[in-house]
Motif scaffolding. Structure first.
Motif: not given
Length: 172
Positions: A1-28
């Motif tokens: 599990m730690l290796c997966v998190l490490l790879l994910l963080q490294c991939a984000c650092a190399v390609w420069g994609d960072y999650l800023i915010q996430s919102i869940r909601g509903e709409v009729e």
């Protein structure tokens, strides 16, 4: 599990994609939920419909965009994952709306804002309205060529990310 998190963080650092915010909601069905995007820089707005059918609309001039053609500048209206790339030169604030399509009485969704590496979106930005297809393809090929200096910085970013993760693991 730690290796997966490490790879994910490294991939984000190399390609420069960072999650800023996430919102869940509903709409009729037939209704909108509105948001105001003030984050500067190149970002991607991602709308993942979890149930029903939600669509995404973004406007530079209207803080409450709708599906009417003169009310939005960017849109994505699919039955699956919707996303809109916003270049860094786009003025802020932007109006963002999530529309509940009438095909479902209630749509639930997750709206994510992802910061992109500046070169990611700018390589697709058109400079003039009269660019030909050949000129665009040539510009894209020119921008995807890597210089040695750029590669050295990417390697340093990757090494620094490994050091950060290693220190975090040691301190846990």
């Amino acid at each position: 599990m730690l290796c997966v998190l490490l790879l994910l963080q490294c991939a984000c650092a190399v390609w420069g994609d960072y999650l800023i915010q996430s919102i869940r909601g509903e709409v009729e069905a037939g209704n909108y939920t509105y948001y105001k995007l003030q984050w500067d820089g190149p970002v991607t707005v991602i709308l993942e419909t979890l149930r029903g059918d939600a669509d995404l609309y973004v406007s530079e001039t209207h803080l409450k965009p709708s599906f009417e053609p003169d009310q939005f500048d960017f849109s994505s209206a699919t039955c699956g994952l919707d996303s809109v790339d916003i270049p860094r030169g786009c003025p802020r604030p932007l109006g963002v709306s999530v529309y509940g399509h009438p095909s479902a009485t209630l749509s639930s969704y997750e709206l994510r804002l992802v910061f992109r590496h500046p070169d990611y979106l700018d390589q697709f930005t058109l400079r003039e309205h009269n660019d030909t297809e050949d000129e665009l393809l040539r510009a894209l090929r020119d921008r995807t060529g890597h210089s040695e200096t750029h590669e050295e910085f990417r390697l340093l970013d990757l090494i620094w990310t490994f050091v950060e993760v290693f220190l975090e693991v040691l301190l846990l």
